[in-house]
Every structure is written in structure tokens, then in C-alpha cells.
Design an enzyme around this catalytic site. Structure first.
Site, mmCIF file in Angstrom:
data_model
loop_
_atom_site.group_PDB
_atom_site.id
_atom_site.type_symbol
_atom_site.label_atom_id
_atom_site.label_comp_id
_atom_site.label_asym_id
_atom_site.label_seq_id
_atom_site.Cartn_x
_atom_site.Cartn_y
_atom_site.Cartn_z
ATOM 1 N N GLN A 145 -14.437 2.406 1.364
ATOM 2 C CA GLN A 145 -13.838 2.050 -0.048
ATOM 3 C C GLN A 145 -13.433 3.193 -0.924
ATOM 4 O OE1 GLN A 145 -15.982 -0.784 -2.346
ATOM 5 N NE2 GLN A 145 -14.481 -1.198 -3.741
ATOM 6 N N HIS A 188 -10.291 -5.512 -3.003
ATOM 7 C CA HIS A 188 -8.968 -5.841 -2.351
ATOM 8 C C HIS A 188 -9.067 -6.049 -1.034
ATOM 9 C CE1 HIS A 188 -10.023 -1.231 -2.395
ATOM 10 N NE2 HIS A 188 -9.344 -1.221 -1.283
ATOM 11 N N ILE A 189 -8.181 -6.724 -0.660
ATOM 12 C CA ILE A 189 -7.934 -7.250 0.923
ATOM 13 C C ILE A 189 -6.663 -6.531 1.362
ATOM 14 C CG2 ILE A 189 -7.811 -9.284 2.527
ATOM 15 C CD1 ILE A 189 -9.016 -11.100 0.317
ATOM 16 N N VAL A 232 -11.034 2.610 -3.771
ATOM 17 C CA VAL A 232 -10.663 2.162 -4.987
ATOM 18 C C VAL A 232 -11.769 0.919 -5.529
ATOM 19 C CG1 VAL A 232 -8.921 1.010 -6.699
ATOM 20 C CG2 VAL A 232 -8.061 2.858 -4.976
ATOM 21 N N ASP A 279 0.861 -1.257 -0.271
ATOM 22 C CA ASP A 279 0.082 0.146 0.083
ATOM 23 C C ASP A 279 0.879 1.312 -0.068
ATOM 24 O OD1 ASP A 279 -3.265 0.416 0.847
ATOM 25 O OD2 ASP A 279 -1.791 2.140 1.157
ATOM 26 N N ASN A 304 -12.645 -3.256 2.575
ATOM 27 C CA ASN A 304 -13.482 -1.998 2.765
ATOM 28 C C ASN A 304 -14.677 -2.127 1.543
ATOM 29 O OD1 ASN A 304 -12.192 -1.291 5.039
ATOM 30 N ND2 ASN A 304 -10.794 -0.116 3.928
HETATM 31 P P1 AMP Z 1 -9.563 1.271 0.396
HETATM 32 O O1 AMP Z 1 -9.645 2.683 1.312
HETATM 33 O O2 AMP Z 1 -10.291 0.228 1.079
HETATM 34 O O3 AMP Z 1 -10.392 1.240 -0.983
HETATM 35 O O4 AMP Z 1 -8.076 1.081 0.150
HETATM 36 C C1 AMP Z 1 -7.478 1.714 -1.118
HETATM 37 C C2 AMP Z 1 -6.093 1.782 -0.574
HETATM 38 O O5 AMP Z 1 -5.501 1.857 -2.028
HETATM 39 C C3 AMP Z 1 -5.618 2.835 0.357
HETATM 40 O O6 AMP Z 1 -5.053 2.069 1.558
HETATM 41 C C4 AMP Z 1 -4.405 3.492 -0.602
HETATM 42 O O7 AMP Z 1 -3.503 3.905 0.000
HETATM 43 C C5 AMP Z 1 -4.081 2.619 -1.557
HETATM 44 N N1 AMP Z 1 -3.306 3.082 -2.704
HETATM 45 C C6 AMP Z 1 -3.933 4.132 -3.418
HETATM 46 N N2 AMP Z 1 -3.338 4.332 -4.593
HETATM 47 C C7 AMP Z 1 -2.191 3.281 -4.578
HETATM 48 C C8 AMP Z 1 -1.317 3.356 -5.447
HETATM 49 N N3 AMP Z 1 -0.853 3.632 -6.485
HETATM 50 N N4 AMP Z 1 -0.223 2.111 -4.885
HETATM 51 C C9 AMP Z 1 -0.655 1.381 -3.871
HETATM 52 N N5 AMP Z 1 -1.499 1.545 -3.180
HETATM 53 C C10 AMP Z 1 -2.417 2.610 -3.241
#
Ligand code: AMP
Length: 113
Positions: free
Chosen positions: A93, A99-100, A95, A29, A86
Site C-alpha cells: 500500500q 482503495h480497490i 496511499v 490509475d 493492498n
Molecule cells: P497502492 O500501491 O495499492 O496503495 O495503490 C496506489 C495506486 O495509486 C497506485 O497504483 C498508483 O499508480 C496510483 N496513483 C498514485 N497517484 C495517482 C494519481 N494522481 N492518480 C491516479 N492514480 C494514482
């Protein structure tokens, strides 16, 4: 439009990849919340848990087996770790590609804020 994680799968955006197989990708992350914080994703773009179907059961199980493998690889087997998914706005959430989160390397509080 391709999500950020689809771009990571396609190597259009760089990521620190720690595991890959034909169905899953795991990368660190970008904003880690624990000493180990990686994201386990299916290569098939499923938007989130609300979008899964009965046919996805084998893939979802595979992601958990991958989580166990990566936890071992990261040295978390003895101390333990947390897996979190999430989903949607209230779930936090950000993205829309399933994702886990695998978090470990420190004692994690509960319940989440
Ligand atoms: P969520 O908030 O559960 O949707 O998690 C999305 C996660 O993606 C967050 O913890 C972000 O820090 C992570 N994230 C966003 N952009 C990137 C990236 N380019 N590379 C790695 N992780 C990322």
C-alpha cells in the site's frame, strides 16, 4: 493532512473519473498495470482495511457493487477481472486511503510477485 485521494475527491488534483456516486469515486490509475486499471475508493477517508469497523460493512459492500458496475462499463464482464486491496507495507500500500484496484483486459498472473 489530506491524502492524494482526498485531493482527487475534492477536485484539487485532476483524475480521469469513470464513475461517481454519493459514497464512492472511481478513477483510472495513473500507472496502469493492465489495459483497464481503475481505483474504487470511498469518499469517506478510511486509511485501509486494517482501519475498518463493523459499521463500515455496508459501505464496503457498496464498493464491491460499484466494482461490478464499473467492470461491466469497461467491458470486462465476459473475460473477467481482478479486484485487489493492498494493505500496509508488506501488502504494497502506497496511499493511505482505502482503495480497490480493478484490473482487467488481459490474462493476469497468479500468485502476485
Ligand atoms: P497502492 O500501491 O495499492 O496503495 O495503490 C496506489 C495506486 O495509486 C497506485 O497504483 C498508483 O499508480 C496510483 N496513483 C498514485 N497517484 C495517482 C494519481 N494522481 N492518480 C491516479 N492514480 C494514482
Amino acid at each position: 493532512m489530506a491524502t492524494l485521494f482526498e485531493k482527487i475527491i475534492a477536485r484539487e488534483i485532476p483524475a480521469d473519473i469513470v464513475y461517481e456516486d454519493e459514497r464512492a469515486l472511481v478513477f483510472r490509475d495513473i500507472n496502469p498495470q493492465a489495459p483497464t486499471h481503475v481505483l474504487i475508493i470511498p469518499k469517506r477517508p478510511i486509511p485501509g482495511i486494517r482501519a475498518v469497523a463493523a459499521d463500515d460493512a455496508v459501505l464496503l459492500g457498496h464498493l464491491l457493487v460499484v466494482a461490478r458496475k464499473v467492470a461491466e462499463q469497461e467491458g470486462l464482464s465476459e473475460g473477467g477481472f481482478r479486484l485487489a486491496i493492498n494493505d500496509g507495507r508488506d501488502g504494497g500500500q502506497t496511499v493511505d486511503h482505502l482503495h480497490i484496484h480493478l484490473l482487467g483486459g488481459r490474462a493476469l498472473g497468479w500468485p502476485p510477485g
